[in-house]
Motif scaffolding. Sequence first.
Motif, PDB file in Angstrom:
ATOM      1  N   HIS A 285       0.845  -1.186   0.000  1.00  0.00           N
ATOM      2  CA  HIS A 285       0.000   0.000   0.000  1.00  0.00           C
ATOM      3  C   HIS A 285       0.883   1.239   0.000  1.00  0.00           C
ATOM      4  O   HIS A 285       1.743   1.396   0.863  1.00  0.00           O
ATOM      5  N   ASN A 286       0.656   2.060  -0.964  1.00  0.00           N
ATOM      6  CA  ASN A 286       1.539   3.212  -1.096  1.00  0.00           C
ATOM      7  C   ASN A 286       1.444   4.151   0.095  1.00  0.00           C
ATOM      8  O   ASN A 286       2.431   4.750   0.499  1.00  0.00           O
ATOM      9  N   LYS A 287       0.264   4.294   0.597  1.00  0.00           N
ATOM     10  CA  LYS A 287       0.114   5.186   1.738  1.00  0.00           C
ATOM     11  C   LYS A 287       0.125   4.420   3.050  1.00  0.00           C
ATOM     12  O   LYS A 287       0.345   5.015   4.105  1.00  0.00           O
ATOM     13  N   GLY A 288      -0.136   3.190   2.957  1.00  0.00           N
ATOM     14  CA  GLY A 288      -0.202   2.392   4.162  1.00  0.00           C
ATOM     15  C   GLY A 288      -1.523   2.589   4.873  1.00  0.00           C
ATOM     16  O   GLY A 288      -2.215   3.585   4.675  1.00  0.00           O
ATOM     17  N   CYS A 289      -1.843   1.634   5.683  1.00  0.00           N
ATOM     18  CA  CYS A 289      -3.100   1.737   6.418  1.00  0.00           C
ATOM     19  C   CYS A 289      -2.846   2.376   7.776  1.00  0.00           C
ATOM     20  O   CYS A 289      -1.706   2.541   8.201  1.00  0.00           O
ATOM     21  N   HIS A 290      -3.928   2.716   8.410  1.00  0.00           N
ATOM     22  CA  HIS A 290      -3.830   3.317   9.740  1.00  0.00           C
ATOM     23  C   HIS A 290      -4.808   2.648  10.687  1.00  0.00           C
ATOM     24  O   HIS A 290      -5.470   3.305  11.484  1.00  0.00           O
ATOM     25  N   CYS A 291      -4.892   1.400  10.554  1.00  0.00           N
ATOM     26  CA  CYS A 291      -5.900   0.678  11.319  1.00  0.00           C
ATOM     27  C   CYS A 291      -5.576   0.722  12.814  1.00  0.00           C
ATOM     28  O   CYS A 291      -4.421   0.724  13.221  1.00  0.00           O
ATOM     29  N   LYS A 292      -6.655   0.728  13.557  1.00  0.00           N
ATOM     30  CA  LYS A 292      -6.478   0.762  15.010  1.00  0.00           C
ATOM     31  C   LYS A 292      -7.124  -0.426  15.700  1.00  0.00           C
ATOM     32  O   LYS A 292      -6.610  -0.930  16.691  1.00  0.00           O
ATOM     33  N   LYS A 293      -8.226  -0.835  15.174  1.00  0.00           N
ATOM     34  CA  LYS A 293      -8.959  -1.860  15.903  1.00  0.00           C
ATOM     35  C   LYS A 293      -9.129  -3.161  15.139  1.00  0.00           C
ATOM     36  O   LYS A 293      -9.608  -4.138  15.693  1.00  0.00           O
ATOM     37  N   SER A 294      -8.818  -3.136  13.924  1.00  0.00           N
ATOM     38  CA  SER A 294      -9.094  -4.330  13.125  1.00  0.00           C
ATOM     39  C   SER A 294      -7.917  -5.290  13.108  1.00  0.00           C
ATOM     40  O   SER A 294      -8.018  -6.375  12.531  1.00  0.00           O
ATOM     41  N   GLU A 295      -6.848  -4.876  13.661  1.00  0.00           N
ATOM     42  CA  GLU A 295      -5.629  -5.670  13.633  1.00  0.00           C
ATOM     43  C   GLU A 295      -5.184  -5.969  12.203  1.00  0.00           C
ATOM     44  O   GLU A 295      -4.435  -6.898  11.961  1.00  0.00           O
ATOM     45  N   CYS A 296      -5.732  -5.199  11.307  1.00  0.00           N
ATOM     46  CA  CYS A 296      -5.396  -5.373   9.890  1.00  0.00           C
ATOM     47  C   CYS A 296      -5.753  -6.774   9.406  1.00  0.00           C
ATOM     48  O   CYS A 296      -5.118  -7.301   8.488  1.00  0.00           O
ATOM     49  N   LEU A 297      -6.739  -7.333  10.024  1.00  0.00           N
ATOM     50  CA  LEU A 297      -7.155  -8.672   9.625  1.00  0.00           C
ATOM     51  C   LEU A 297      -8.609  -8.680   9.172  1.00  0.00           C
ATOM     52  O   LEU A 297      -9.234  -9.725   9.071  1.00  0.00           O
ATOM     53  N   LYS A 298      -9.102  -7.512   8.905  1.00  0.00           N
ATOM     54  CA  LYS A 298     -10.434  -7.423   8.324  1.00  0.00           C
ATOM     55  C   LYS A 298     -10.353  -6.520   7.114  1.00  0.00           C
ATOM     56  O   LYS A 298      -9.393  -5.775   6.937  1.00  0.00           O
ATOM     57  N   LYS A 299     -11.382  -6.579   6.365  1.00  0.00           N
ATOM     58  CA  LYS A 299     -11.337  -5.810   5.134  1.00  0.00           C
ATOM     59  C   LYS A 299     -11.470  -4.317   5.384  1.00  0.00           C
ATOM     60  O   LYS A 299     -11.359  -3.521   4.451  1.00  0.00           O
ATOM     61  N   TYR A 300     -11.683  -3.977   6.577  1.00  0.00           N
ATOM     62  CA  TYR A 300     -11.576  -2.562   6.890  1.00  0.00           C
ATOM     63  C   TYR A 300     -10.182  -2.081   6.526  1.00  0.00           C
ATOM     64  O   TYR A 300      -9.985  -0.938   6.123  1.00  0.00           O
ATOM     65  N   CYS A 301      -9.257  -2.936   6.717  1.00  0.00           N
ATOM     66  CA  CYS A 301      -7.869  -2.605   6.410  1.00  0.00           C
ATOM     67  C   CYS A 301      -7.645  -2.720   4.900  1.00  0.00           C
ATOM     68  O   CYS A 301      -7.902  -3.756   4.302  1.00  0.00           O
ATOM     69  N   GLU A 302      -7.150  -1.665   4.342  1.00  0.00           N
ATOM     70  CA  GLU A 302      -6.958  -1.685   2.891  1.00  0.00           C
ATOM     71  C   GLU A 302      -5.843  -2.647   2.499  1.00  0.00           C
ATOM     72  O   GLU A 302      -5.855  -3.186   1.389  1.00  0.00           O
ATOM     73  N   CYS A 303      -4.919  -2.805   3.354  1.00  0.00           N
ATOM     74  CA  CYS A 303      -3.864  -3.771   3.049  1.00  0.00           C
ATOM     75  C   CYS A 303      -4.444  -5.173   3.007  1.00  0.00           C
ATOM     76  O   CYS A 303      -4.235  -5.928   2.054  1.00  0.00           O
TER      77      CYS A 303
END
Length: 654
Positions: A285-303
């Motif tokens: 991800h060029n900008k990277g994600c800024h997830c806080k609660k999803s642990e980057c393991l849900k599709k909320y996370c763009e990565c």
Amino acid sequence: MPPSCLLFLSLFLALDFPHRSEKKSDLYLPAAAPCGGSRLYDLNCGAGDPFRCFGGFLRSLQGSRSIPELRPDNMSEEFRFCDEEWSKVLHLQRRLISLRGNSSASWISQPRRAAEAPLRRLVCRPRAVAATEAAASHRAGFSPHVAPVNFFYFRGRSDIENDNDFFVIEFYTNTCKPESPKPWSQDSRPANDTKVGTPTRKKNCNCKNSKCLKLYCECFAAGVYCDGCNCTNCCNNVDNETVRHVAVEATLERNPNAFRPKIGSGTQTLRDSRDETGEPLFGRHNKGCHCKKSECLKKYCECFQANILCSENCKCLDCKNFEGSMERKPLFRGDHGSTLYMQHAALNGAAGAHIFLSPTISRKRKIQDVFSCTSVNGQSTKSFTQSKTPVQVSSSTPIPAASSTNTAPVASTKVIYRSLLADTVRTEHVRDLCKLLVMVSGEVAKTVADRQIEESSVLEGHVECSPHSDYERDQSQKDLYMPRTSADECSSGISLDKPDKEESRSECREREKGGKPVSPGTLVLMCNEKDMIFMASQAAAADPSSSNNRSTSEAYVEQEKGVLTKFRDYLLKLVTCGQMKEEKYRSMSSMHERACHMESALYSIARNSVPATTVEIPLTRTSSPAYSTNICPPVGCQTLGNGDMKLKLEKAEM
DNA sequence: GAGTTTGAAACT
DNA sequence: CAGTTTCAAACTC
Ligand SMILES: [Zn+2]
Ligand SMILES: [Zn+2]
Ligand SMILES: [Zn+2]
Ligand SMILES: [Zn+2]
Ligand SMILES: [Zn+2]
Ligand SMILES: [Zn+2]
């Protein structure tokens, strides 16, 4: 993206336009400018401007053939290609494919659109009216699907003062919808081939408050009109092209990269792109994600949604989206990613022919763990930042020795195994190999050139590709065209001596500074991708003796073959060597496990470069993921990968 | 389908 | 630039 889409893409690339004779009438050439070519012409065709070369073509056509003068009263008229001109277009198109090959971020830069239609129509009109008249074209059945990206072209041009003096040559494609079978597919495939006919079913938005004119709207963000969406008060359609245009401009004002792919090819290498579990991991991800609660393991996370690992770009908290994450494992999608992922991957030409001699083990998370045991990205900012530099170097350095010298902290802290080839392949060996490959490349090129020198045809002399003037004039816009990925930073500086690439060169130098000095040849092999537009023009310029485009392409093919063959031989030797070592270690019982580990690692190297089951190097890329292979145009297209261009450039440099 | 959660985009 | 609001998708029930 499902396999069918890969097929679709490859078929798109394989399109044989000449055989669609009945479609010729769909192609139009803009009328010529009046004042002896003093007008500005440019091709307006979207991200990466894959058809930028057409600008030169049109100019050459204009100079050599009689094209109706463009007057205020006829400037929107369309001029049909005659057969001869049309054939030039086709030829040029083929050359573009061959030049850029499967790594062409530009050619396949718009999967959403690529899935739609091939070249259909060129229209020239003053920029001042382009937006509004685009609607009319659309109603006539031609959709400016690249419209949002088109506007990149309108921006920041100091040489254009008056919208009426700047003529936009628009590239229109016939809208391709799953529900409306493509005209182009009719002659190339059975109509019942729904697999291909429904490649990237556009997701319909449900916008309520944004009028589909903000990036909130996925359609708008994707650069396509809403169609079949459930949006209310939608203005993202042809009927509102004017207001939409304004919105696009405003969006670009906020973020010039707004319509460019978010997922770029990161430092994750080809080998990484599919590890033993088949995980597609490349891109970042060029900008990277800024997830806080999803642990980057849900599709909320763009990565996560893009099915890529979080990278250094991410500022997520408690990220679990890293290689080796136990939490991620069960969630991993083995379907080769979402549509988004593949689109972006394709957009960036993420799957090129990348040759790496060393398995990469660096991962964001691993490094984090090495430098700090915290699970929060931001908490260990300092150490993480420090670790970033060596990580990148090591992850993109093909020489094991290099990474071991340069990333001592990393290597010494948590190395699971040590490559069997770590002591086998030294820097100088790689350098020699590169020299050898360059030599082979040069020899082949010479041979081919000699062979083809008499084959120069008159027709091809006409076709000018990627005029330098064009490029240089728009140098300031380069960033508007080419995705600026990290790989870009690395690669664009490779072997390029052009003064106007100082910026890239310095980037490259920095890399060298931070890392270990490596030969140009090594650098060539290191790099994932490049500024293809520049490369194309550079390649053309580097070989003045070959104004014959086809010759150049064929030379590339030959070069590629020769180089790959040599490299294959080298790898086979390497494999043998590794196996011998493995045997040696195996005999030492204590090392048994390690040897096994290495075998697979070594095997994966060879597998990625040369199919283990065959002696012949395929004409397709050296890359192994089905994705990139599929994107690769078929044999007939004379495709050439990155490696080709690199070698070509390197040769010119030497 | 309704309601909640989420993080990017937009806004201040 | 940071903090807040808006937004539509992802998710949950
Ligand atoms: Zn929408
Ligand atoms: Zn929509
Ligand atoms: Zn809409
Ligand atoms: Zn995330
Ligand atoms: Zn992330
Ligand atoms: Zn993350």
